[in-house]
Write a protein that holds these residues in place. Sequence first.
Motif, PDB file in Angstrom:
ATOM      1  N   UNK A 292       0.826  -1.213   0.000  1.00 42.84           N
ATOM      2  CA  UNK A 292       0.000   0.000   0.000  1.00 42.84           C
ATOM      3  C   UNK A 292       0.862   1.265   0.000  1.00 42.84           C
ATOM      4  N   UNK A 293       0.370   2.306  -0.675  1.00 41.63           N
ATOM      5  CA  UNK A 293       1.106   3.559  -0.786  1.00 41.63           C
ATOM      6  C   UNK A 293       1.401   4.148   0.593  1.00 41.63           C
ATOM      7  N   UNK A 294       0.446   4.057   1.490  1.00 41.11           N
ATOM      8  CA  UNK A 294       0.646   4.606   2.836  1.00 41.11           C
ATOM      9  C   UNK A 294       1.819   3.908   3.528  1.00 41.11           C
ATOM     10  N   UNK A 295       1.923   2.583   3.334  1.00 49.78           N
ATOM     11  CA  UNK A 295       3.014   1.836   3.952  1.00 49.78           C
ATOM     12  C   UNK A 295       4.351   2.212   3.319  1.00 49.78           C
ATOM     13  N   UNK A 296       4.392   2.298   1.997  1.00 52.89           N
ATOM     14  CA  UNK A 296       5.654   2.644   1.343  1.00 52.89           C
ATOM     15  C   UNK A 296       6.095   4.055   1.708  1.00 52.89           C
ATOM     16  N   UNK A 297       5.139   4.979   1.826  1.00 49.35           N
ATOM     17  CA  UNK A 297       5.481   6.346   2.259  1.00 49.35           C
ATOM     18  C   UNK A 297       6.041   6.343   3.679  1.00 49.35           C
ATOM     19  N   UNK A 298       5.440   5.547   4.554  1.00 54.12           N
ATOM     20  CA  UNK A 298       5.908   5.474   5.943  1.00 54.12           C
ATOM     21  C   UNK A 298       7.310   4.876   6.024  1.00 54.12           C
ATOM     22  N   UNK A 299       7.541   3.815   5.263  1.00 58.13           N
ATOM     23  CA  UNK A 299       8.860   3.172   5.270  1.00 58.13           C
ATOM     24  C   UNK A 299       9.918   4.137   4.741  1.00 58.13           C
ATOM     25  N   UNK A 300       9.612   4.827   3.640  1.00 60.08           N
ATOM     26  CA  UNK A 300      10.586   5.767   3.072  1.00 60.08           C
ATOM     27  C   UNK A 300      10.829   6.946   4.008  1.00 60.08           C
ATOM     28  N   UNK A 301       9.812   7.370   4.740  1.00 63.12           N
ATOM     29  CA  UNK A 301      10.008   8.431   5.741  1.00 63.12           C
ATOM     30  C   UNK A 301      10.928   7.944   6.855  1.00 63.12           C
ATOM     31  N   UNK A 302      10.761   6.707   7.270  1.00 62.38           N
ATOM     32  CA  UNK A 302      11.642   6.136   8.284  1.00 62.38           C
ATOM     33  C   UNK A 302      13.077   6.033   7.800  1.00 62.38           C
ATOM     34  N   UNK A 303      13.253   5.603   6.547  1.00 58.01           N
ATOM     35  CA  UNK A 303      14.596   5.526   5.967  1.00 58.01           C
ATOM     36  C   UNK A 303      15.215   6.926   5.901  1.00 58.01           C
ATOM     37  N   UNK A 304      14.413   7.899   5.502  1.00 60.21           N
ATOM     38  CA  UNK A 304      14.914   9.281   5.424  1.00 60.21           C
ATOM     39  C   UNK A 304      15.351   9.789   6.800  1.00 60.21           C
ATOM     40  N   UNK A 305      14.597   9.463   7.825  1.00 65.74           N
ATOM     41  CA  UNK A 305      14.980   9.862   9.190  1.00 65.74           C
ATOM     42  C   UNK A 305      16.293   9.204   9.612  1.00 65.74           C
ATOM     43  N   UNK A 306      16.470   7.934   9.236  1.00 68.03           N
ATOM     44  CA  UNK A 306      17.727   7.242   9.554  1.00 68.03           C
ATOM     45  C   UNK A 306      18.910   7.902   8.862  1.00 68.03           C
ATOM     46  N   UNK A 307      18.728   8.256   7.595  1.00 66.68           N
ATOM     47  CA  UNK A 307      19.800   8.920   6.849  1.00 66.68           C
ATOM     48  C   UNK A 307      20.097  10.281   7.467  1.00 66.68           C
ATOM     49  N   UNK A 308      19.057  11.000   7.859  1.00 65.08           N
ATOM     50  CA  UNK A 308      19.242  12.299   8.509  1.00 65.08           C
ATOM     51  C   UNK A 308      20.015  12.144   9.817  1.00 65.08           C
ATOM     52  N   UNK A 309      19.658  11.133  10.605  1.00 68.45           N
ATOM     53  CA  UNK A 309      20.375  10.859  11.850  1.00 68.45           C
ATOM     54  C   UNK A 309      21.845  10.558  11.586  1.00 68.45           C
TER      55      UNK A 309
END
Length: 151
Positions: free
Chosen positions: A26-43
Amino acid sequence: MLGTIVNSVAVIIGGFIGLCLKKGLPKKMSDSVMSGVALCVLYIGISGCIKGQNALIPVISISIGAIIGTMIDLDGRLKRLGDSVEKKFQKPGEEKISFAEGFVSSALLFCVGAMAIMGALQSGLTGNNQTLYTKSVLDFISAIVFAASMG
């Protein structure tokens, strides 16, 4: 060298898994996962800057990289390459998915990101593959999401 191989295999396997999940993520799940990955990269980026001795080096490096990338129109060249490949492989009547958009996004994420460059340098100069191993996990997850959403 091992870090680069691990990273490449992670992207390939992630891409195959994503293709198997096509339309099943689902798009909502993929958006959430990519947001989590982005936060990890930011960290990772912020923690790396805090550990660094001289904050001026990343600022100058990013500025010079942006200037050079703009001058040689790196984004435009990647988009044109993606468009030409898309025209060659697009079947008549097939649903139009922007291959060029996926290609540019993937190339920027997997090939020319800061972790790709710094990880390769760190691996080659010191033999430490830690950055590339971390990037491999992030790329594995991103490849699944990209392949599932863009094909």
